[in-house]
Scaffold this active site. Structure first.
Site, PDB file in Angstrom:
ATOM      1  N   THR A  35       0.966  -1.201   0.042  1.00 28.88           N
ATOM      2  CA  THR A  35       0.094  -0.025  -0.044  1.00 28.88           C
ATOM      3  C   THR A  35       0.976   1.033  -0.255  1.00 28.88           C
ATOM      4  OG1 THR A  35      -0.173  -0.028   2.385  1.00 28.88           O
ATOM      5  CG2 THR A  35      -1.859  -1.038   1.085  1.00 28.88           C
TER       6      THR A  35
ATOM      7  N   GLY B  56      -0.313   4.825   0.220  1.00 29.59           N
ATOM      8  CA  GLY B  56      -1.134   6.109   0.522  1.00 29.59           C
ATOM      9  C   GLY B  56      -1.832   6.364  -0.746  1.00 29.59           C
TER      10      GLY B  56
ATOM     11  N   ASP C  76      -4.538  -1.060   8.434  1.00 33.35           N
ATOM     12  CA  ASP C  76      -5.381  -1.789   9.295  1.00 33.35           C
ATOM     13  C   ASP C  76      -6.812  -2.041   8.219  1.00 33.35           C
ATOM     14  OD1 ASP C  76      -3.329  -2.293  11.148  1.00 33.35           O
ATOM     15  OD2 ASP C  76      -4.393  -0.732  12.259  1.00 33.35           O
TER      16      ASP C  76
HETATM   17  O1  RIB Z   1      -2.427   0.819  13.280  1.00 31.21           O
HETATM   18  C1  RIB Z   1      -3.261   1.537  14.301  1.00 31.21           C
HETATM   19  C2  RIB Z   1      -3.122   0.718  15.484  1.00 31.21           C
HETATM   20  O2  RIB Z   1      -1.678   0.683  15.853  1.00 31.21           O
HETATM   21  C3  RIB Z   1      -3.770   1.874  16.618  1.00 31.21           C
HETATM   22  O3  RIB Z   1      -5.063   1.442  16.761  1.00 31.21           O
HETATM   23  C4  RIB Z   1      -2.796   1.352  17.856  1.00 31.21           C
HETATM   24  O4  RIB Z   1      -3.438   0.579  18.733  1.00 31.21           O
HETATM   25  C5  RIB Z   1      -1.567   0.611  17.356  1.00 31.21           C
HETATM   26  O5  RIB Z   1      -1.729  -1.002  17.438  1.00 31.21           O
END
Ligand code: RIB
Length: 292
Positions: free
Chosen positions: A205, A207, A238
């Protein structure tokens, strides 16, 4: 079909700042909030909101009731989450006005879950279910190896980047997901091109520059990022990984899964927060419809 996410659950303490602090600087925050986070929990919520049946495997501490409730409200099955003594993992997240962030992690219960408990939580796995893992827990390599043995597809979001962890887990991975910085770190450390990594698929990825999917012996697939006003990039990777796993789990081909994940991430960065900012399936489909 299900996505099994073995991953961290954190309480995020988020401070909005005029800029990220320099060494030795004391800075007053303009805002503060506390919310569910952790790369594992964020990915579980992203996959569940994107339409997948999700089972989370992990641990919270004695102060983890609200974090657990946050996962359950998002539709994540938490039968595989244990409550242990000691603190839940937490993160101090600093966000500056352009949406960039710095994060300090305290692993807490995330690294205290025993291998036996994590293995036992894989009970009920079906052939072709997806295992989604990251680097904020212990035992990733053992769990990935067991998952492959059960006929699962293993998707590994190699964040936060840790060369030893990546090398230990890579032999048991089908799809490796990294951001551009992590990919450059891996390439520099190993001195090999993506095509030569011992995994079937590599997703990077980038951005605002979109994302790419490379499979051995095939032309790379590139999908553009959808243009949005960026408010907060925390958890964008995530969101991408969780939405990608959800799409692959329902049988989407790589290009379709990548477009779906890119749309999810575009929505996520346009709002503040991590788990709470993960978009619903209907929002992702609407954005994909609008962008043609
Ligand atoms: O990727 C973001 C996350 O990284 C956050 O929510 C924090 O808890 C860390 O784990």
């Amino acid at each position: 079909m299900a996505v099994w996410c073995f991953g961290s659950i954190n309480i995020d303490h988020v401070y909005t700042l005029p800029h990220l602090p320099a060494p030795g600087e004391t800075l007053a925050a303009r805002g503060y909030r506390s919310a569910l986070g952790g790369k594992g929990a964020n990915q579980s919520v992203a996959a569940a909101r994107a339409g997948a049946k999700v089972r989370h495997i992990g641990a919270v501490g004695s102060d983890g009731a609200a974090a657990l409730a946050g996962l359950e409200v998002a539709g994540v099955d938490c039968r595989g989450v244990q409550q242990l003594e000691g603190p839940t993992g937490h993160a101090v997240i600093m966000v500056e006005p352009e949406g960039e962030n710095s994060i300090v992690l305290c692993p807490g219960a995330n690294r205290a879950l025993s291998l036996e408990a994590a293995m036992a939580a894989l009970d009920g796995v079906e052939l072709d279910d997806i295992l989604l893992i990251q680097n904020e827990t212990a035992h990733q390599a053992e769990i990935a190896e067991a998952a492959l043995g059960l006929g699962m597809d293993v998707v590994y979001s190699a964040a936060p980047f840790d060369l030893d962890a990546v090398q230990a887990v890579m032999p048991f991975v089908n799809t490796l997901v990294m951001n551009a910085v992590e990919a450059a770190q891996l390439q520099a450390a190993l001195g090999v091109a993506f095509e030569d990594l011992p995994v079937s698929n590599v997703v990077v990825t980038r951005g605002a520059e979109g994302a790419s999917w490379s499979s051995r012996g095939m032309d790379a697939i590139h999908v553009p990022a959808l243009p949005v006003k960026v408010v907060d990039t925390t958890g964008a990777g995530d969101c991408f990984a969780g939405a990608l796993a959800a799409a692959l789990d329902r049988g989407a081909v790589p290009e379709e899964a990548m477009r779906f994940a890119a749309a999810a991430a575009a929505l996520q960065v346009s709002r503040p927060g991590t788990a709470a900012a993960m978009p619903a399936l209907s929002e992702i489909m609407a954005l994909l419809g609008e962008s043609g």
